[in-house]
Enzyme design. Structure first.
Site, PDB file in Angstrom:
ATOM      1  N   LYS A 126      11.284  -5.804  -5.966  1.00  0.00           N
ATOM      2  CA  LYS A 126      10.565  -5.190  -4.536  1.00  0.00           C
ATOM      3  C   LYS A 126       9.470  -6.482  -4.108  1.00  0.00           C
ATOM      4  CE  LYS A 126      12.036  -0.473  -4.186  1.00  0.00           C
ATOM      5  NZ  LYS A 126      11.719   0.564  -3.953  1.00  0.00           N
ATOM      6  N   HIS A 129       3.621  -6.272  -2.198  1.00  0.00           N
ATOM      7  CA  HIS A 129       2.507  -6.408  -0.457  1.00  0.00           C
ATOM      8  C   HIS A 129       1.654  -5.738  -0.761  1.00  0.00           C
ATOM      9  CE1 HIS A 129       3.321  -1.888  -0.041  1.00  0.00           C
ATOM     10  NE2 HIS A 129       4.146  -1.939  -0.706  1.00  0.00           N
ATOM     11  N   HIS A 132       0.358  -2.252  -3.094  1.00  0.00           N
ATOM     12  CA  HIS A 132      -0.224  -2.638  -4.339  1.00  0.00           C
ATOM     13  C   HIS A 132      -1.781  -3.433  -4.551  1.00  0.00           C
ATOM     14  CE1 HIS A 132       4.060  -3.515  -4.432  1.00  0.00           C
ATOM     15  NE2 HIS A 132       3.933  -2.617  -4.559  1.00  0.00           N
TER      16      HIS A 132
END
Length: 569
Positions: A126, A129, A132
């Site tokens: 994933k 982004h 985070h």
């Protein structure tokens, strides 16, 4: 340095027999203005003990107490106010500046006690982004703070590399994936697959059943499932590593959820032996009613484990491996229930260290058009945010070069220091628990209470010290530092250690962020109102030494936030 609060406690302890040292210490306040003293003690708290009007109690104590550390101790209303001896303050602060230099304010609170800080912990396959960044920079700052205070700190990136989501990824890849395409642009292509399977599953629910089967295969060490999972993990770590390098964030351990898969059966068996597992519609749960919490699932009805099972296992592993003093989890506020359940289960298992596991929650980041969601493909990549910030600073520096008609040294390095520092500073400037909407203009603003402002102040002082030929080894008369502005600066410098200790006790880096902004403001006001390099050589030496001390605190404060302090800007 002298601990003035401890001196106050020593004085009051002799006069107030009904309160212990900790109780007295907790009542001491910092007045809003130095005209009311450096410290204050409220007489209200003593009214029942002495059976007197609080103002009379304060006056009686003021008449009784005496200590050379304080120029005066006086009663103002119900408060007992303590005014620190200014000459002693200057002597103490300046001696520490000369002795500890870049480590000004460092104290060994931790005494090498082991503290684990778990942070960042993205899910593999994933995107890394903007959501985070909070866990990453808050956790990294806490690790630096605990290191500075003498703890043996272990940083852990508890990667999300296990669970049913990987069943989804495998099923998506088997249906629509192409290895060559994924290899060229791993995270973006894997995200496309993840978004697609979540969309397709709305019309084809059998995809979810297939995904569950793949995860069960993964738990049972199926060769194909393992091979795909390891590939997803490897390409993800390569991508994450690039962002961590930009952020100057490093970990002692990358043990993710998968590491504990082989250790979980022993924990499940222990829960059975302690008669803590209860059957519930085919699942195995722990009843937490006595903690006023909902029951916690340990084994799902299909026989697979969940995140909580792995966290219980990980906590036990960490205690056995590190014998931690604290096990800190820097994880979003949506997981408060999860961590309450984790601590309750550990407590119910009879572990006296259960409450040494501390959840440090923080608010969420949303985009202006809505909440971030990988499932929907609504993602702002952190690497893009950092690169855009660096590019903006590059433009600012280029414009400055054109204005001055000369090239800046190390412009590329400076753009990274300032650009990435600006993003980090913005994240750490407010209390962590607050939600906020990510806004490009606000994050990349270089005006006001920002990281670049503090960095510029640091660079300004470096230039000042160079112009003044500052030499730390010179004999310096600290008594010359007697202007009101200088005393205010010394008071602020003295408070640095307290701000770091507050940050570590409350798990709040923003105490340091706000502190260094205020110190930078105080210095700039002093710089604009006072001639530092004067015709009086002795006065110049004293003022440069004061400036040197401020520079070191700003540099250390930025370092504790994970931000670099440029020498030139």
């Amino acid at each position: 340095m002298i601990n003035f609060v401890e001196r106050i406690v020593d004085l009051l302890e002799k006069e107030i027999k009904d309160l212990n040292r900790d109780e007295i210490n907790n009542l001491i306040e910092i007045p809003p203005d130095y005209t009311m003293g450096d410290y204050a003690f409220p007489g209200f708290s003593l009214a029942k003990i002495f059976r007197k009007n609080p103002a009379l109690i304060a006056q009686d104590l003021a008449n009784t107490l005496e200590d050379p550390c304080f120029e005066k101790i006086e009663a103002k209303g119900a408060y007992l106010n303590f005014f620190v001896n200014r000459e002693l303050l200057a002597k103490e602060v300046i001696e520490e500046v000369k002795e500890k230099r870049e480590d000004f304010g460092k104290v060994n609170v931790g005494e090498n006690k082991p503290v684990i800080v778990e942070y960042s912990s993205p899910n593999i396959a994933k995107p890394f982004h903007i959501g985070h960044i909070r866990s990453t920079v808050i956790g990294d700052s806490l690790k630096r703070i605990y290191d500075f205070l003498g703890y043996d700190t272990i940083s852990v990136n508890h990667l999300g590399d296990y669970g049913t989501q990987f069943g989804l990824m495998i099923e998506a890849y088997k249906n629509w994936g192409d290895r060559e395409t994924v290899e060229k642009n791993p995270i973006q292509e894997l995200v496309k697959l993840y978004v697609r399977i979540n969309e397709e599953a709305k019309e084809q629910p059998e995809l979810i059943d297939n995904a569950r089967n793949w995860f069960m295969k993964l738990e049972n060490k199926d060769e194909e499932a393992l091979e795909l999972w390891e590939w997803f993990r490897d390409v993800s770590l390569e991508e994450f590593g690039r962002v961590y390098d930009m952020l100057d964030v490093h970990f002692d351990s990358y043990r993710g959820e998968s590491y504990y898969s082989d250790l979980m059966p022993a924990i499940v068996e222990e829960l059975k032996e302690k008669d803590l597992l209860v059957d519930s519609q085919g699942a195995k749960i722990v009843d937490l009613e006595e903690y006023k919490l909902p029951p916690a699932i340990i084994i799902k009805s299909d026989g697979s484990t969940i995140y909580l099972t792995r966290d219980v296992t990980a906590a036990k592993y960490r205690k056995d491996t590190y014998d931690f003093y604290k096990n800190i989890y820097v994880v979003g506020s949506q997981q408060i229930l999860h961590f309450n359940q984790l601590v309750a289960i550990l407590d119910k298992m009879g572990y006296d260290w259960a409450y040494d596991c501390v959840h440090v929650p923080f608010g969420m980041v949303a985009l202006e058009e809505g909440t971030l969601s990988t499932r929907r493909g609504n993602v702002l990549y952190l690497e893009d945010v950092l690169n855009k910030s660096v590019e903006k600073v590059q433009d600012i520096l280029k414009a400055r070069e054109e204005e001055r008609g000369e090239a800046l040294e190390n412009r590329d390095q400076l753009a990274k220091q300032v650009g990435i520092g600006a993003v980090k500073f913005q994240e750490l400037f407010n209390q962590r628990i607050k939600d906020y909407i990510f806004d490009w203009d606000k994050t990349l603003s270089f005006e006001g209470e920002t990281g670049p402002y503090v960095q510029y102040t640091h660079a300004r002082i470096c230039s000042l010290l160079q112009r003044g030929n500052f030499n730390l080894e010179d004999d310096i008369n600290t008594e010359l530092l007697n202007k009101k502005e200088e005393i205010d600066i010394l008071r602020s410098m003295y408070a640095f250690t307290d701000s770091v200790i507050d940050a570590h006790e409350k798990y709040e880096p923003y105490f340091i962020t706000r502190y260094i902004v205020d110190l930078a403001k105080i210095f700039n006001k002093y710089y604009n109102s006072t001639t530092i390099i004067t015709d009086d050589l002795e006065l110049t030496k004293a003022r440069l030494l004061l400036s040197y001390g401020i520079k070191n605190i700003l540099s250390k404060g930025l370092e504790l936030l994970g931000i670099e302090a440029p020498m030139k800007m």
